[in-house]
Motif scaffolding. Structure first.
Motif: not given
Length: 143
Positions: A116-143
């Protein structure tokens, strides 16, 4: 990003990327993770619109990944995008296109391990790329 270390080594050996292998992968991940263009879903949609549905399905689904050619990636992403990435990491455009064509199926496969295609890249990948952390209602699934 530990999940991509072996892939960086493989691409570096195969295409003679030298020290630019990790930088090229980072540029690809930044392109894939760009929320303004729809993230991974938007990235894959570009390939679907180019009639490469079977390729995309092989990368996301279980089983082997079908190969992507340098010409196909240039047609989907555009020569200007490939040229910009090549300049940024210090590679010839043809080498960058070939290496990106090799990387895309493997990176998409790694980012969609359960098919399945995740809504966002995994948190560790986003962090390594300097992308904004995932935001959402009550947090992001997975990561």
């Amino acid at each position: 990003m530990a999940m991509f270390e072996a892939l960086i080594r493989e691409a570096t050996d195969r295409f003679g990327l030298g020290t630019q292998g990790a930088a090229l992968l980072n540029e690809l991940l930044a392109l894939i993770g760009n929320d303004k263009t729809g993230g991974l879903t938007g990235f894959l949609e570009r390939f679907r619109k180019a009639d490469l549905l079977d390729l995309v399905a092989s990368w996301v689904g279980q089983g082997g990944n079908r190969d992507l050619s340098a010409l196909q990636i240039e047609a989907v992403l555009g020569k200007d995008v490939i040229a910009r990435i090549a300049r940024k990491v210090g590679l010839a455009q043809t080498k960058a296109a070939s290496a990106l064509a090799f990387l895309v199926p493997k990176v998409v496969d790694a980012l969609t391990p359960d098919g399945t295609v995740p809504a966002r890249l995994p948190a560790d990948v986003r962090t390594a790329l300097g992308l904004a952390p995932a935001r959402g209602n009550g947090g992001d699934r997975g990561g």
